[in-house]
Scaffold this active site. Structure first.
Site, PDB file in Angstrom:
ATOM      1  N   LYS A 137       8.366  -1.698  -1.712  1.00 50.59           N
ATOM      2  CA  LYS A 137       7.603  -0.701  -0.777  1.00 50.59           C
ATOM      3  C   LYS A 137       8.547   0.032   0.237  1.00 50.59           C
ATOM      4  O   LYS A 137       8.531   1.038   0.426  1.00 50.59           O
ATOM      5  CB  LYS A 137       6.591  -1.632   0.004  1.00 50.59           C
ATOM      6  CG  LYS A 137       6.009  -1.094   1.230  1.00 50.59           C
ATOM      7  CD  LYS A 137       5.297   0.170   0.814  1.00 50.59           C
ATOM      8  CE  LYS A 137       4.896   0.887   2.070  1.00 50.59           C
ATOM      9  NZ  LYS A 137       3.563   0.964   2.494  1.00 50.59           N
TER      10      LYS A 137
ATOM     11  N   GLU B 114       0.840  -1.128  -0.055  1.00 50.34           N
ATOM     12  CA  GLU B 114       0.078  -0.060  -0.107  1.00 50.34           C
ATOM     13  C   GLU B 114       0.849   1.365   0.070  1.00 50.34           C
ATOM     14  O   GLU B 114       1.771   1.093   0.486  1.00 50.34           O
ATOM     15  CB  GLU B 114      -0.959  -0.198   1.281  1.00 50.34           C
ATOM     16  CG  GLU B 114      -2.011   1.034   1.199  1.00 50.34           C
ATOM     17  CD  GLU B 114      -2.773   0.887  -0.021  1.00 50.34           C
ATOM     18  OE1 GLU B 114      -3.435   0.158  -0.387  1.00 50.34           O
ATOM     19  OE2 GLU B 114      -2.477   1.977  -1.111  1.00 50.34           O
TER      20      GLU B 114
ATOM     21  N   CYS C 225       4.951   4.397   9.348  1.00 52.02           N
ATOM     22  CA  CYS C 225       5.702   3.486   8.110  1.00 52.02           C
ATOM     23  C   CYS C 225       7.183   4.064   8.238  1.00 52.02           C
ATOM     24  O   CYS C 225       8.088   3.100   8.128  1.00 52.02           O
ATOM     25  CB  CYS C 225       4.797   3.958   6.882  1.00 52.02           C
ATOM     26  SG  CYS C 225       3.428   2.872   6.698  1.00 52.02           S
TER      27      CYS C 225
HETATM   28  C1  UDX Z   1      -0.650  -1.857   9.271  1.00 51.44           C
HETATM   29  C2  UDX Z   1       0.713  -1.490   9.494  1.00 51.44           C
HETATM   30  O1  UDX Z   1       1.106  -0.488  10.398  1.00 51.44           O
HETATM   31  C3  UDX Z   1       1.189  -1.348   8.266  1.00 51.44           C
HETATM   32  O2  UDX Z   1       2.792  -1.312   8.323  1.00 51.44           O
HETATM   33  C4  UDX Z   1       1.041  -2.058   7.133  1.00 51.44           C
HETATM   34  O3  UDX Z   1       1.581  -1.585   5.851  1.00 51.44           O
HETATM   35  C5  UDX Z   1      -0.494  -2.440   6.984  1.00 51.44           C
HETATM   36  O4  UDX Z   1      -1.181  -2.645   8.510  1.00 51.44           O
HETATM   37  P1  UDX Z   1      -2.454   0.037   9.706  1.00 51.44           P
HETATM   38  O5  UDX Z   1      -3.809  -0.038   9.080  1.00 51.44           O
HETATM   39  O6  UDX Z   1      -2.344   1.489  10.052  1.00 51.44           O
HETATM   40  O7  UDX Z   1      -1.361  -0.584   9.022  1.00 51.44           O
HETATM   41  O8  UDX Z   1      -2.713  -0.479  11.162  1.00 51.44           O
HETATM   42  P2  UDX Z   1      -3.645  -0.582  12.312  1.00 51.44           P
HETATM   43  O9  UDX Z   1      -4.532   0.634  12.197  1.00 51.44           O
HETATM   44  O10 UDX Z   1      -2.979  -0.889  13.479  1.00 51.44           O
HETATM   45  O11 UDX Z   1      -4.555  -1.970  11.906  1.00 51.44           O
HETATM   46  C6  UDX Z   1      -4.131  -3.008  12.118  1.00 51.44           C
HETATM   47  C7  UDX Z   1      -5.438  -3.944  12.595  1.00 51.44           C
HETATM   48  O12 UDX Z   1      -5.175  -5.028  12.465  1.00 51.44           O
HETATM   49  C8  UDX Z   1      -5.740  -3.570  13.970  1.00 51.44           C
HETATM   50  O13 UDX Z   1      -7.126  -3.280  13.953  1.00 51.44           O
HETATM   51  C9  UDX Z   1      -5.704  -4.998  14.680  1.00 51.44           C
HETATM   52  O14 UDX Z   1      -6.818  -5.016  15.641  1.00 51.44           O
HETATM   53  C10 UDX Z   1      -6.004  -5.929  13.686  1.00 51.44           C
HETATM   54  N1  UDX Z   1      -5.061  -7.249  13.730  1.00 51.44           N
HETATM   55  C11 UDX Z   1      -4.143  -7.466  14.262  1.00 51.44           C
HETATM   56  C12 UDX Z   1      -6.162  -8.280  13.488  1.00 51.44           C
HETATM   57  O15 UDX Z   1      -7.253  -8.184  13.231  1.00 51.44           O
HETATM   58  N2  UDX Z   1      -5.592  -9.719  13.679  1.00 51.44           N
HETATM   59  C13 UDX Z   1      -3.999  -9.898  14.111  1.00 51.44           C
HETATM   60  O16 UDX Z   1      -3.963 -10.814  14.289  1.00 51.44           O
HETATM   61  C14 UDX Z   1      -3.452  -8.548  14.268  1.00 51.44           C
HETATM   62  C1  UDX Z   2       3.844   7.395   3.991  1.00 54.48           C
HETATM   63  C2  UDX Z   2       4.087   7.344   2.583  1.00 54.48           C
HETATM   64  O1  UDX Z   2       4.013   8.430   1.903  1.00 54.48           O
HETATM   65  C3  UDX Z   2       3.032   6.389   1.940  1.00 54.48           C
HETATM   66  O2  UDX Z   2       3.280   6.096   0.488  1.00 54.48           O
HETATM   67  C4  UDX Z   2       2.983   4.822   2.801  1.00 54.48           C
HETATM   68  O3  UDX Z   2       2.082   4.144   2.226  1.00 54.48           O
HETATM   69  C5  UDX Z   2       2.807   5.143   4.040  1.00 54.48           C
HETATM   70  O4  UDX Z   2       4.191   5.981   4.831  1.00 54.48           O
HETATM   71  P1  UDX Z   2       2.162   8.934   5.809  1.00 54.48           P
HETATM   72  O5  UDX Z   2       3.156   8.167   6.708  1.00 54.48           O
HETATM   73  O6  UDX Z   2       0.863   8.515   5.844  1.00 54.48           O
HETATM   74  O7  UDX Z   2       2.878   7.865   4.351  1.00 54.48           O
HETATM   75  O8  UDX Z   2       2.459  10.368   5.384  1.00 54.48           O
HETATM   76  P2  UDX Z   2       3.519  11.147   4.382  1.00 54.48           P
HETATM   77  O9  UDX Z   2       2.785  12.233   3.924  1.00 54.48           O
HETATM   78  O10 UDX Z   2       4.448  10.472   3.776  1.00 54.48           O
HETATM   79  O11 UDX Z   2       4.247  12.060   5.829  1.00 54.48           O
HETATM   80  C6  UDX Z   2       5.385  11.205   6.529  1.00 54.48           C
HETATM   81  C7  UDX Z   2       5.792  12.484   7.384  1.00 54.48           C
HETATM   82  O12 UDX Z   2       6.634  12.986   6.923  1.00 54.48           O
HETATM   83  C8  UDX Z   2       4.872  13.250   8.434  1.00 54.48           C
HETATM   84  O13 UDX Z   2       5.133  13.391   9.651  1.00 54.48           O
HETATM   85  C9  UDX Z   2       4.975  14.391   7.524  1.00 54.48           C
HETATM   86  O14 UDX Z   2       4.832  15.599   8.190  1.00 54.48           O
HETATM   87  C10 UDX Z   2       6.589  14.426   7.292  1.00 54.48           C
HETATM   88  N1  UDX Z   2       6.832  15.301   5.837  1.00 54.48           N
HETATM   89  C11 UDX Z   2       6.418  15.090   4.772  1.00 54.48           C
HETATM   90  C12 UDX Z   2       7.746  16.395   6.006  1.00 54.48           C
HETATM   91  O15 UDX Z   2       8.324  16.588   7.153  1.00 54.48           O
HETATM   92  N2  UDX Z   2       8.087  16.985   5.014  1.00 54.48           N
HETATM   93  C13 UDX Z   2       7.629  16.915   3.668  1.00 54.48           C
HETATM   94  O16 UDX Z   2       8.138  17.248   2.783  1.00 54.48           O
HETATM   95  C14 UDX Z   2       6.719  15.672   3.463  1.00 54.48           C
END
Ligand code: UDX
Ligand code: UDX
Length: 508
Positions: free
Chosen positions: A259, A200, A315
């Site tokens: 990724k 993603e 991430c």
């Molecule tokens: C997560 C990871 O952080 C990211 O690195 C990855 O790319 C995609 O999955 P995110 O959706 O942001 O991203 O995580 P989170 O909001 O913590 O959601 C994960 C969910 O999985 C939670 O709601 C948790 O309860 C659930 N989970 C976890 C299950 O249902 N079963 C499991 O065994 C473990």
């Molecule tokens: C990131 C990647 O962009 C996305 O492709 C991946 O799937 C998940 O991780 P995200 O973490 O949601 O997404 O946000 P992003 O917009 O990338 O920002 C990450 C951090 O960098 C934030 O704290 C943001 O404020 C900071 N940032 C971003 C800067 O400090 N300067 C910039 O120019 C851009």
């Protein structure tokens, strides 16, 4: 001798029987797998997504909205999370998400804690569970914890009665797909599984836009006939709304590695400009001017050159540390060191910001009220994971500052959870913590009597406030530390504020 011969013959015949039984099973498996793979179309396809988080929820909502003939069910262990997805107040804030969910929920989009039956019924299973950085054992502090992924594979194998395509959505260490495949194969006799990698790339705050119109979709799969067939089906799903030329197919490992590398490159750009911000402050150059001048070179580009108090989010740091771990495990220490320095620079930037605040405020913030504007790791999200605001707050709290935080989306529970889980900051490690920090309902309560304002998140609303009114209620001299360079600094200086920004110096 005789008995040895008999035993040996017996063993041979057993072996023969086993082999022929195995070949029948293999034949059945392969026939079955071919039927399932070839017969799968989007009409009536059943998709299940494990993990209803920031990735699983929005991704499946957008998929369901573009594929009305596909039944999509998002399952999660957490009942409160699923209840929230089924309510008016979704568990995550993401512009545009509510409209998409409401359009499909109850029609072809469902949220459930009935994990096993939903997995059993599905043809395609997305795995979007969290894979945090390990906190114990080998690779602690850098490797990803893939325990959740393995548990998913075991559950899938246990409950499946027909062959399935498994789609790895969570960011995982390279070669996780092959580990998943082995766990699945070892625990299921009759079903065959194809494991695809489909990382993603959505960013929080713009998730719906990124999902509707992504730069590209990446799908990695095995190069054999079954792998290609599984990839074709997933391409077909995405092609319902994404031009085919934007859907890239690769082998599994390239996809998994891409990724990590994409996130490492993005984070590296921020650390690079942040390193230059320190040099700008020393030389009186202006980091925004430098970023503009450099970014207009088409080969470099403008994106991700905004200097800040430091990147956060679930991430960037995790993925870079994952890459570092991978390099170290292959003995590529120089490569590991190179990427680790991106995280080191980010840590230094957060610390440098807090130290500058303390130094500017006459080397003591003890007992001083400081308004913290923004706690989310970026604007338009309530997510606080790895937010720079938490690190800066920790440094200030350790100096016994009194923090009044205002953020349009973050809740008190989330703020304290981030302190606890990421920074080990609790009442036990810092007695009196809950009296030192408060989350305010509005920004005016946060600034009343404050010595300083620290801008931690680039929320648009912070730009619109009446800073004259704010100045009037603050303790003087009134400082503004703009960790995002979003305010009109000259205007603030004219009001009377002392302004410190990232990568620029004002003579005041
Ligand atoms: C997560 C990871 O952080 C990211 O690195 C990855 O790319 C995609 O999955 P995110 O959706 O942001 O991203 O995580 P989170 O909001 O913590 O959601 C994960 C969910 O999985 C939670 O709601 C948790 O309860 C659930 N989970 C976890 C299950 O249902 N079963 C499991 O065994 C473990
Ligand atoms: C990131 C990647 O962009 C996305 O492709 C991946 O799937 C998940 O991780 P995200 O973490 O949601 O997404 O946000 P992003 O917009 O990338 O920002 C990450 C951090 O960098 C934030 O704290 C943001 O404020 C900071 N940032 C971003 C800067 O400090 N300067 C910039 O120019 C851009």
């Amino acid at each position: 001798m005789f008995s040895r011969l008999r035993i040996s013959r017996y063993a041979q015949s057993q072996k023969h029987q086993r082999n022929s039984k195995k070949s029948v099973i293999e034949k059945q498996q392969s026939n079955y797998s071919q039927t399932i793979m070839t017969s799968l179309t989007l009409d009536g396809l059943k998709i299940c997504c494990i993990g209803a988080g920031y990735v699983g929820g929005p991704t499946m909502a957008v998929l369901a909205s573009h594929c009305p003939t596909v039944r999509v069910c998002v399952v999660d262990l957490s009942q409160p999370r699923i209840d929230a997805w089924n309510s008016d107040r979704l568990p995550i804030y993401e512009p545009g998400l509510k409209d998409v969910v409401e359009k499909c929920r109850g029609k072809n989009l469902f949220f459930s804690t009935d994990i096993e039956p939903e997995i059993a019924a599905a043809d395609v299973i997305f795995v979007a569970v969290n894979t945090p950085t390990k906190t114990y054992g080998i690779g602690a502090g850098s490797a990803s914890n893939v325990k959740n992924i393995e548990l998913c594979a075991r559950t899938i194998a246990k409950v499946s009665k027909h062959s399935k395509i498994i789609v790895e959505k969570s960011t995982v260490p390279v070669q996780t797909a092959s580990a998943m495949k082995r766990v699945l194969a070892a625990n299921s006799e009759f079903c065959k599984f194809q494991v695809l990698s489909n990382p993603e790339f959505l960013a929080e705050g713009t998730a719906i836009r990124d999902l509707e119109d992504p730069s590209r979709v990446l799908i990695g799969g095995d190069q054999d006939e079954d792998g290609q067939r599984a990839m074709r089906l997933l391409v077909e799903v995405y092609a319902q709304w994404i031009p085919r030329e934007n859907i890239i197919t690769t082998n599994v490992w390239s996809s998994e590695l891409s990724k990590l590398v994409a996130n490492a490159y993005l984070a590296q750009r921020i650390s690079s400009i942040n390193s230059i911000s320190a040099l700008c402050e020393a030389t009186k150059a202006d980091v925004d001017e430098v970023a503009r001048a450099v970014g207009t070179d088409r080969r470099i580009g403008k994106a991700f050159l905004r200097s800040s108090v430091g990147f956060g989010g679930s991430c960037f740091q995790k993925d870079i540390l994952n890459l570092v771990y991978l390099c170290e495990s292959f003995g590529l220490q120089e490569v590991a060191d190179y990427w680790r320095s991106v995280v080191t620079m980010n840590d230094w930037q957060k610390k440098r910001f807090a130290q500058k605040m303390i130094r500017t405020m006459f080397n003591s913030v003890s007992g001083k009220k400081i308004a913290v504007f923004g706690f989310a790791f970026k604007k338009d999200t309530g997510d606080t994971r790895e937010t720079a605001a938490a690190y800066v707050s920790k440094y200030l709290l350790e100096e016994r500052a009194q923090l009044s935080v205002y953020d349009p989306q973050v809740t008190k529970e989330e703020m304290f959870m981030e302190f606890k889980y990421t920074l080990n900051l609790t009442e036990d490690t810092l007695p009196g913590l809950s009296n030192l920090i408060k989350l305010e309902d509005n920004y005016l309560d946060a600034v009343k009597g404050a010595h300083a304002i620290a801008i931690m998140t680039e929320w648009d609303c912070f730009k619109e406030y009446d800073y004259q009114k704010i100045y009037d209620v603050m303790t003087k001299p009134a400082f503004i530390f703009d960790g995002r360079n979003i305010l009109d600094h000259q205007k603030l200086i004219d009001i009377g504020f002392e302004v410190k920004a990232i990568g620029k110096v004002y003579e005041q």
